[in-house]
Structures are given as C-alpha cells and as structure tokens.
Design a protein around this motif. Structure first.
Motif, PDB file in Angstrom:
ATOM      1  N   MET A   1       0.837  -1.195   0.000  1.00  0.00           N
ATOM      2  CA  MET A   1       0.000   0.000   0.000  1.00  0.00           C
ATOM      3  C   MET A   1       0.878   1.254   0.000  1.00  0.00           C
ATOM      4  SD  MET A   1      -3.011  -1.334   0.010  1.00  0.00           S
ATOM      5  CE  MET A   1      -4.131  -2.581   0.672  1.00  0.00           C
TER       6      MET A   1
ATOM      7  N   ASP B   1       1.107   5.579   0.174  1.00  0.00           N
ATOM      8  CA  ASP B   1       0.456   6.778   0.674  1.00  0.00           C
ATOM      9  C   ASP B   1       0.066   7.695  -0.487  1.00  0.00           C
ATOM     10  OD1 ASP B   1      -0.124   8.695   2.992  1.00  0.00           O
ATOM     11  OD2 ASP B   1       1.215   9.880   1.743  1.00  0.00           O
TER      12      ASP B   1
ATOM     13  N   ILE C   1      -4.478   5.626   1.580  1.00  0.00           N
ATOM     14  CA  ILE C   1      -3.967   4.841   0.447  1.00  0.00           C
ATOM     15  C   ILE C   1      -4.238   5.568  -0.864  1.00  0.00           C
ATOM     16  CG2 ILE C   1      -4.200   2.683  -0.844  1.00  0.00           C
ATOM     17  CD1 ILE C   1      -4.876   1.315   1.815  1.00  0.00           C
TER      18      ILE C   1
ATOM     19  N   PHE D   1      -2.101   0.776  -4.755  1.00  0.00           N
ATOM     20  CA  PHE D   1      -1.476  -0.427  -4.233  1.00  0.00           C
ATOM     21  C   PHE D   1      -0.829  -1.180  -5.383  1.00  0.00           C
ATOM     22  CE2 PHE D   1      -5.883  -1.687  -5.181  1.00  0.00           C
ATOM     23  CZ  PHE D   1      -5.665  -2.758  -6.039  1.00  0.00           C
TER      24      PHE D   1
END
Length: 626
Positions: A23, A25, A65, A68
């Motif tokens: 994941m 940021d 998130i 990903f």
C-alpha cells in the motif's frame, strides 16, 4: 486517491493467487503497509469495503492509500518470507507490530567438518556449511532434524572431532539410536559421510524415499495395533511434508542478483526485474517496452539490458535471465567493465533459481495483461518526463535529480531538505535533513550555501551511501541567485554537475527554467513541467514537515545539542557563559575548557563543530521518519 489509479478497475484485476500486497500513501507515495495473502483478490478488496468495527488504525490507513501494487508468489510460505523481507527493507509505518527483527529458521549441515553436524540456526554465514531454508515453522524444522537423526544417525553436539574423540562416553542420543557416536573414534568417516550425503539429498528435495519409509513404518505399527508408535510416525511424516514445501524468495548464497523476465504481446512487452540483495528478494520494478516489428524475445531482452544497465547506478554480480540473449559474452564483458568486477549472465535451467525466474515471468505476464494502460501513463509521468527535461536542457543523460529547500520562521531554527528522484520517482531512502549550523537570521542564500557545501563535501569523503552518489542534475527552487550559489559551491569543490533553477512569475508560479545563464521556456502542460513541480513540492513538504515536527515535539533546540559530548548540563553552562552562537564560535578553546562542567575534550569538540572543521553524524543529516 491517486488520479492515475482507478481503484475499482484495479480491484477487479486482482488475481486469486497467493502473494504480497504493498500500500502506498496518497500524498507522498511512500510505502505505508506491506501484507501477505493466500488470495490477493479477496484480501486486498476487503480493505476497501465499508466494514464497521475493524479498528480506527485500519480505517486511518485506508483513507491514506493512494494506490497499491502486488507481487504474486507460488505459495503462502513464499508470501510470508517476502513480506518479512519487504517490511525490514521499507519499515512501513503501519507495520508496527512487525518491527521486531524477526528471522526465520534454517537447517545447517556443517559439511566442512570430518563428522558433519545437523543444526537449527537463524542466520546464514559465509562458512563451509550448507544451509537449507528459510522455513516458516521452527517446530517443523526441529521435528525434521529429529527425523534425520533417527534415519541417518547424524550428530548435533558441539564436540570438536576428531580432536575430542574418546574423551567422553557417548551421549544419550547414541543409546536412543539417533547417533552413531563418532565421538568414540570408532566410526568410519567415509561411511558417516555417505549418511550425510543421503541427508543432503533429502534436504535438497529428494524426500520421497524417506516419506515412503515413514508411511511403511506407520502402517506396520498400525497393523501391530501399536497406535501410539503409528501416531509418532504420522506426526513426523506431517512435519516432513510441511518443511519440504519449496520457497524461492530467500536464497542462502547471499549474492546480489537481478532476476529478469519478459512478457510479449505483439508490439507490446513488459520486462519484470526482481532485485535480490544479500540473498533476499527486496523489491521489483517493471518496464513497458515498445517492441519492433520483427524483433524476437531474445532481441527485445538484449535491447532492454543495454539500455537499462547503461543508466543504472548499481550493477549486481549476477543477472539471471529466462532466455539467452544473442551477444551474451559481449554484454558480460561490458557489464564487468562498468562494475569493475566480474559480472555473470546466467539462464538457470533447474532448481530454485529457475523457479524464481518463472515467478518473475508470471508477474510480467500479469502486468502486461492487466496493467498496460496504467504502465503507459506511469512511464509518461516518470521516465518520459525525465527525457523531456533532458532534451529541453540538452543534456546527455539524466538518471538522478536532487532538489533542495530551506525552511524557517523569521530565521528561527532554520533547516534544510534534500530530496532525490531517480527515473522520475522519489527515492526516499536517500532523502536527507540538515539543521543549519553557521547562519543566524532569515538568510536563505547563506543557509542554502551551507547545506550544499556540507552535502557535496561529504560526497568527496564517502565511498558508499547516498552522499557518495552524485546527481546528474541539481534543481534549485530559485532562479539566477540560487543557481549561482550552487555553481560556486561545486566549483570550489572541483565538481561539474548541471544546475537548473526555477524562474517564477508574479504569482510565484514556475514559468521557466534558468540554465547556463539564460531562461529556458517550458510548456506548463507537459509531463516534464509536472515532474519538476512534483519535485519542487516534495522538497518544500520535506523541509516544512521536518520543521513543524521539531516545533510540535518541543525539539527546537540549540545547535549545541548536535555536538557529540555536549549534554544538557554543558549546553546550559555554555549558553549562560556566552550571549550568542557567534560569540561562542569566536571563543578560544582554552577559555571554553574553563567553563563549569566543560573539559579540554568537550571544548575541542565544540570548536571543531562550530567552525566547520568536523561534519558531525547527526540525525539531521540522516534519513528518518518525519
């Protein structure tokens, strides 16, 4: 959510396979969580469902998130080991429960000894022993070692043989028929070595004969109605089957390798590169390649190798490819010359290495079939943008770019930041923070000169680390003035690095670049301009966040706190004795030594530090959590 990342679309593409998910940021694109999954499709999708009661920590993470990614593995064990490697490498903020230095067990066979031992260990050393693993269960490893002692009667004691032969009586394992007692000096080394070779074949994967033997013993015990013994053989058989589950994510040779595989569909291709460092798979990258009309897989792969390793800063000792390339020997010579030591290109045909190449190929095919549009956009935003900047400035090649910024409040507690982008992507492990030591008041030019001088002076002293790696282009937040400072620092140090400034309009927005004494116009809609803006914003963010953290934590303190050997008592005494840092800087060393709680060594450290004679290793010059 990242504007280029369509969450709903990417969730649909997730495979029903084991693997690791990563994941990122939304604001900084840093890795904030690494997890493993038996089924990537089900596990990753579960984060984005509206589930009540899963905990505020998970909800907070999910809100941050931006995108990903995932790496497919063959087994859950491989996913577990890869997850462990990635967490240790990236230290994601939401993996706090995994911040212990967890290690996995290996089976060690000391083949360099006359009478080899079989042991459990948790680290791999460069000795003459053979290592098998790592494995996920230490219990199963101990059970397997116990089994091998029963079947092959190998020792596990620490006696030095043959030196200590006959010195003591055989231990309990001899009477339990789990060791032939070579400590007595009556065991033929060759016969013992044959038993060791059988055990090594078992650990290497040829375990069917042992499994068959265990099944026979279990059935024989059942026929005799000895169910307790049958259960014992059954449990050993279960342990053997558990531990013989193969994994390829960590190897025991501790070598640095790049694993490279290719997926091709017409004129489109994806090259997947796995980075193995110190024997552990620590990351991967993929590259979208536009293939020629008549190019074969081998030609495409060779073209990629030539282009990729002509620009990369690090060349590993070994490249493992899925297929041989036409000019393999010439490539090896070229890479060896670039690295300065022997580089090998190999095409593994069997064993764990071949499986690792197959895993890279599987991931490349997944990327090509499901992510090609996103890769095109990402290539344009990163590598494509770097090429635009390179062509705009007329440079031969740009791989690494560095940008700097100063943050303070009316000159109070000034700090500097250094951010690094490689291939158009942030390389956060090379970010650095500086606390300004020699400048008082709001003087950004002087502060920038100090930061640049410290950074590039370190590059001349260090042979390894981020400071030793010089950029291909330096980006300054200002125009002519900032560029002039950077060029003067580089000239004084004898370095030749292109320096480019950002020219602002009346609204403090970048309108062009200042390079070689002239303003270079730039299309504000281009990907190159957007990349420069991202780099500029990242330098601002990194500096401001550091400054805010210092203030919010009550850590705004004197530069004296950064001097080795100066604690709270000495700092307080010095601040009481001298009205300012400038007065302290000019004070004679003998005078400083007379200040209460000071001594000659502490006075010398203060003088060296404040007069710039020593570049102290402080947290401000190191990467770290913001």
């Amino acid at each position: 959510m990242n504007s280029d990342f369509d969450l709903d679309e990417e969730l649909k593409k997730l495979p029903h396979l084991p693997g690791v998910y990563i994941m990122h940021d939304e604001a900084s694109d840093e890795i904030i969580y690494v997890g493993k999954a038996v089924d990537l499709h089900n596990r990753v999708r579960s984060y984005f469902r509206k589930i009540v009661g899963r905990g505020p920590q998970i909800d907070l993470m999910v809100r941050q998130i931006g995108r990903f990614e995932y790496i497919v593995t063959d087994t859950e064990l491989e996913a577990l080991v890869l997850e462990n490697n990635l967490i240790k490498e990236h230290d994601p903020r939401y993996n706090t429960m995994l911040k212990d230095d967890k290690t996995y067990p290996f089976i060690k066979v000391t083949v360099g000894e006359m009478y080899p031992r079989i042991l459990l260990c948790r680290s791999v050393k460069k000795d003459k022993a053979k290592y098998f693993g790592p494995y996920s269960s230490s219990y199963a490893v101990r059970e397997t070692i116990d089994l091998l002692r029963r079947v092959f009667r190998l020792r596990s004691c620490n006696r030095q043989l043959p030196r200590d032969a006959g010195a003591e009586r055989p231990c309990l394992y001899y009477h339990m028929k789990q060791c032939d007692a070579p400590c007595t000096g009556k065991v033929d080394p060759e016969a013992y070595r044959r038993q060791v070779d059988e055990a090594l074949r078992f650990l290497g994967g040829n375990y069917e004969p042992v499994c068959k033997m265990l099944e026979e013993k279990m059935l024989q015990a059942s026929e005799r109605m000895d169910f307790e013994e049958a259960a014992s053989w059954r449990d050993l058989l279960t342990s053997v089957r558990h531990i013989t589950q193969k994994q390829k994510i960590t190897s025991t040779d501790e070598e640095d390798k790049d694993i490279i595989a290719l997926a091709v569909d017409g004129m489109e291709a994806v090259v997947q590169v796995f980075f193995v460092r110190g024997g552990k798979l620590l990351g991967r990258d993929h590259f979208f390649v536009r293939a020629g009309l008549e190019e074969s897989r081998e030609t495409i792969l060779q073209s990629f190798l030539e282009q990729y390793y002509s620009g990369t800063l690090y060349i590993p000792r070994e490249l493992m490819l899925e297929t041989a390339v036409p000019d393999q020997e010439v490539l090896e010579q070229w890479l060896t010359q670039k690295k300065g030591q022997r580089v090998y290109i190999r095409v593994p045909k069997k064993g764990a290495k071949e499986k690792l190449v197959e895993l890279a190929a599987q991931n490349a095919q997944l990327v090509l079939s499901r992510d090609r549009e996103r890769i095109r956009r990402e290539e344009g935003r990163t590598i494509g943008a770097v090429k635009e900047i390179r062509d705009l400035l007329g440079l031969d090649g740009v791989w690494r770019m560095e940008a700097y910024d100063i943050s303070n409040i009316s000159g109070y507690d000034s700090v500097g930041s250094m951010v690094v982008f490689e291939k158009g992507k942030p390389k956060r492990s090379d970010y650095r923070k500086f606390r300004i030591k020699t400048v008082t008041g709001p003087n950004d030019y002087a502060s920038m000169e100090e930061v640049l001088s410290r950074r590039f002076a370190r590059s001349l002293k260090e042979e390894e680390g981020s400071f030793a790696c010089l950029p291909d282009l330096i980006l300054m937040d200002g125009g002519k003035g900032q560029v002039g400072i950077a060029e003067r620092v580089l000239e004084d140090l004898g370095l030749s690095i292109p320096v480019c400034g950002m020219v602002k309009d009346d609204r403090h927005r970048t309108r062009g670049l200042y390079y070689l004494g002239r303003e270079v116009p730039i299309d504000t809609r281009s990907e190159g301009f957007k990349l420069i803006t991202r780099i500029q914003d990242e330098a601002h963010r990194f500096a401001i966040t550091y400054h805010q953290n210092l203030r919010s934590k009550g850590q705004v303190h004197s530069v004296l706190d950064d001097i080795p050997g100066i604690g709270p008592a000495r700092r307080k005494a010095l601040m009481k004795a001298y009205p300012s840092i400038d007065a302290l800087r000019e004070a004679p060393e003998e005078e400083l030594a007379q200040v209460p709680s000071m001594n000659a060594a502490a006075a010398a450290a203060v003088v060296r530090y404040l007069r710039g004679e020593e570049e102290a290793e402080t947290p401000m010059d190191k990467p770290g959590k913001e």
